[in-house]
Design a protein around this motif. Structure first.
Motif, short mmCIF file in Angstrom:
data_model
loop_
_atom_site.label_atom_id
_atom_site.label_comp_id
_atom_site.label_asym_id
_atom_site.label_seq_id
_atom_site.Cartn_x
_atom_site.Cartn_y
_atom_site.Cartn_z
N LEU A 8 0.83 -1.21 0.00
CA LEU A 8 0.00 0.00 0.00
C LEU A 8 0.87 1.26 0.00
O LEU A 8 0.58 2.23 -0.72
CB LEU A 8 -0.91 0.01 1.23
N ALA A 9 1.92 1.23 0.80
CA ALA A 9 2.79 2.40 0.90
C ALA A 9 3.45 2.70 -0.44
O ALA A 9 3.54 3.87 -0.86
CB ALA A 9 3.85 2.17 1.97
N LEU A 10 3.90 1.69 -1.15
CA LEU A 10 4.53 1.90 -2.45
C LEU A 10 3.53 2.48 -3.45
O LEU A 10 3.85 3.40 -4.22
CB LEU A 10 5.09 0.58 -2.99
N PHE A 11 2.30 1.95 -3.45
CA PHE A 11 1.30 2.43 -4.39
C PHE A 11 0.96 3.89 -4.13
O PHE A 11 0.97 4.72 -5.05
CB PHE A 11 0.04 1.57 -4.30
N PHE A 12 0.65 4.23 -2.88
CA PHE A 12 0.24 5.60 -2.58
C PHE A 12 1.41 6.58 -2.68
O PHE A 12 1.22 7.75 -3.03
CB PHE A 12 -0.42 5.68 -1.20
N PRO B 107 2.61 -6.98 -6.12
CA PRO B 107 1.74 -8.14 -6.33
C PRO B 107 0.25 -7.82 -6.22
O PRO B 107 -0.56 -8.37 -6.97
CB PRO B 107 2.18 -9.11 -5.23
N SER B 108 -0.14 -6.95 -5.30
CA SER B 108 -1.57 -6.66 -5.07
C SER B 108 -2.04 -5.43 -5.83
O SER B 108 -3.04 -4.81 -5.43
CB SER B 108 -1.82 -6.47 -3.56
N LEU B 109 -1.37 -5.08 -6.92
CA LEU B 109 -1.68 -3.82 -7.61
C LEU B 109 -3.15 -3.74 -8.01
O LEU B 109 -3.80 -2.71 -7.79
CB LEU B 109 -0.79 -3.69 -8.85
N ASP B 110 -3.69 -4.78 -8.62
CA ASP B 110 -5.07 -4.72 -9.11
C ASP B 110 -6.05 -4.47 -7.98
O ASP B 110 -6.98 -3.65 -8.12
CB ASP B 110 -5.43 -6.01 -9.85
#
Length: 458
Positions: free
Chosen positions: A232-236, A337-340
Motif C-alpha cells: 500500500l505504501a509503495l502504491f500511494f 503483487p496486489s496492484l489490481d
C-alpha cells in the motif's frame, strides 16, 4: 423603546447579552444539560467555538470583512483531537517507499523528479498547509451568503426599523460570514481525518510540487483491505509523487484548475426565499438553524446553466489529471503483487468519496470528483501505446496542448495528429481546421483578393 434610546445601541446591547454568555449556565446562556435531557446532543467544545466566532464577529472592526480565524480554530480542534503524531518508524517506512517509488516513476514518465523530498504530515499540519486553498475556494460563497443574509433581514424589517437594521448591517454581515467560516472549519477538520495524501482531494490543496502522506489516515485505510502495508505504501507513494511531479512540471495547471473552481464558486447564488424565511426567525443567540441550513446546502439553489458548463469543464480537467496519474502509477507499480486490488479499492474510494466530501459539497455546492475518470485513463493508455511516454507527457507542456473533452470521447483524432508529428508530417486536418480556415478567409474579406496581382501604379 423610547425616543431617547439609540436603536443601534439597543441592538448591540442585546447581542452582547446573548453572545457574552449572560443569563444561563452555558456559552451564550445555553444549558447543555437541559439540551441533553431533551435528546439534543451537542459537542460543547464545538458549540463554544461557533459562539466564539460570533463573539469575534461582534468585536471585529466594522468594515464588513469576514474573519477566517474560526475556520482555522475549528479545523485544528477536530484534526488534533485524535492526532497520534508520526512515529520514527512511520517516517522511515514511508521515506523508503517514496525513494523506491520515485525510482520506478522515472522509468515510466519523462516528467522530472521533485527537487525536495516528500513529506510526512500529521492531520494538524495538513490543515495548516491547505487552509489558504480552502479559504480561496469558499470565500465567494461565504460573501454571497453573508450579503444575502443582511439584505434578507433588511427586507424583513418594518419601515420604522430600517435605520436600525442599516446601522447594524455590517455586523449582521460579519455574523453570517463568521457562522459560515466556523462551519467550513468543521468540514476541513473532518476532511483531515479522511484524506491520505496531498493529491487525494482532487484539487491542488498543497503547494505546487509538494508530495505528502498522512500516515495515521494511511494506516486506517489499510485496516479493512487485507493488503500488506508495504505494498500500500509503495502504491500511494507513487501516486502522490506522480501527482506532485505533474503540477510542478505543468506550472500553468494549478492556476488553471483553481481559476475554474473559483469561477464556479463566484457564480453561486443564494436561495433568497429560503434565506428570507430563515432571516425572519434568526436569533443570533441560537445559530443552530442557520448552521444546519449552511451544512445541508439548503441555501444554495440548483446550478445555473453557466455553472453546469463550468462544472463540466472542471470535471474534464480533473479527469485528465486523475486519469494520467492512474496510468502512470499503474505502470510504475507493476511489480507490486496486489496492484489490481489496490487500484480497484482506490477507484471505489474515489468514486464514493466520504462524509466530509459530502459536507463540503453541501457547503460550497461543488463535488470535487471527476466523473469521466475511466474514459480519461483509457485515453492516456491509448496515447502511450501509440506514440510512447515522451509524446504523451509533452501534452502537459502548454495548456493549448492538453487533450479536450472531445479527445476523451474519441482519442483517435489526437493520436493521428501525434503520430503524424512523430513522422514529421503535417497533422491530418479535422473539422476545426476547416472552420478556422473559413473564419480567416471571411476576416480577410475581398480587399485582399487582388494582393497577388502585382504592385499598383503610383
Amino acid at each position: 423603546m423610547t425616543d431617547d434610546n439609540n436603536p443601534e445601541d439597543d441592538f448591540q446591547e442585546m447581542l452582547r447579552r446573548m453572545l457574552g454568555g449572560e443569563g444561563g449556565p452555558g456559552m451564550g446562556g445555553i444549558d447543555f444539560e437541559q439540551l441533553k435531557n431533551m435528546g439534543i446532543h451537542v459537542d460543547p467544545a464545538q458549540l463554544q467555538q461557533m459562539m466564539g466566532a460570533l463573539q469575534g464577529a461582534f468585536n471585529a472592526p466594522g468594515d464588513g470583512t469576514i474573519s477566517w480565524d474560526a475556520t482555522r480554530t475549528g479545523a485544528l480542534h477536530i484534526a488534533n483531537r485524535d492526532d497520534r503524531g508520526v512515529t520514527a518508524g512511520q517516517h522511515t517506512e514511508l521515506d523508503q517507499a517514496f525513494h523506491l517509488a520515485d525510482l520506478w516513476l522515472s522509468e515510466v514518465t519523462t516528467l522530472p523528479p521533485l527537487p525536495q523530498p516528500a513529506r510526512v504530515l500529521t492531520r494538524g499540519q495538513w490543515v495548516e498547509e491547505t487552509l489558504p486553498v480552502w479559504q480561496e475556494l469558499a470565500e465567494p460563497v461565504a460573501t454571497s451568503i453573508a450579503d444575502a443574509l443582511t439584505e434578507a433581514m433588511r427586507e424583513q424589517a418594518p419601515e420604522d426599523m430600517q435605520d436600525f437594521v442599516q446601522s447594524a448591517g455590517k455586523m449582521l454581515r460579519q455574523v453570517g460570514g463568521s457562522l459560515f467560516a466556523a462551519q467550513l472549519g468543521q468540514v476541513i477538520g473532518k476532511l483531515s481525518l479522511e484524506t491520505v495524501s496531498g493529491g487525494d482531494v482532487g484539487i491542488p490543496v498543497m503547494p505546487a510540487g509538494t508530495a505528502a502522506i498522512l500516515p495515521q489516515n494511511f494506516a486506517d485505510l489499510g485496516h479493512g483491505l487485507e493488503i500488506p502495508e508495504d505494498q500500500l505504501a509503495l502504491f500511494f507513494a507513487a501516486r502522490e509523487l506522480a501527482h506532485a511531479r505533474l503540477f510542478r512540471h505543468a506550472k500553468w495547471l494549478r492556476l488553471h484548475v483553481m481559476s475554474q473552481v473559483t469561477d464556479y464558486a463566484r457564480g453561486i447564488s443564494v436561495d433568497t426565499a429560503a434565506l428570507e424565511d430563515l432571516a425572519s426567525r434568526f436569533d443570533p443567540s441560537e445559530p443552530a438553524e442557520l448552521q444546519n441550513a449552511l451544512s445541508s446546502g439548503a441555501l444554495l439553489p440548483q446550478q445555473s446553466e453557466a455553472q453546469e458548463q463550468a462544472l463540466a469543464r472542471l470535471e474534464n480537467m480533473l479527469a485528465l489529471i486523475e486519469g494520467w496519474v492512474d496510468v502512470v502509477t499503474a505502470e510504475a507499480t507493476a511489480r507490486v503483487p496486489s496492484l489490481d486490488r489496490i487500484a480497484e479499492a482506490t477507484r471505489r474510494r474515489r468514486a464514493t468519496g466520504g462524509p466530509a466530501e459530502d459536507a463540503l459539497a453541501a457547503l460550497v455546492g461543488l463535488k470535487l470528483r471527476p466523473r469521466r475518470l475511466r474514459e480519461a485513463a483509457a485515453m492516456w493508455r491509448a496515447i502511450s501505446d501509440a506514440v510512447g511516454t515522451e509524446a504523451r507527457d509533452a501534452l502537459w507542456d502548454y495548456p493549448d496542448l492538453a487533450p479536450t473533452a472531445e479527445d476523451i470521447d474519441d482519442p483517435a483524432g489526437l493520436i493521428a495528429r501525434l503520430e503524424a508529428a512523430a513522422r514529421g508530417e503535417e497533422a491530418p486536418r479535422d473539422e476545426m481546421d476547416e472552420a478556422l480556415d473559413q473564419l480567416l478567409a471571411e476576416a480577410d474579406g475581398p480587399d485582399d483578393a487582388g494582393q497577388d496581382e502585382g504592385p499598383r501604379p503610383v
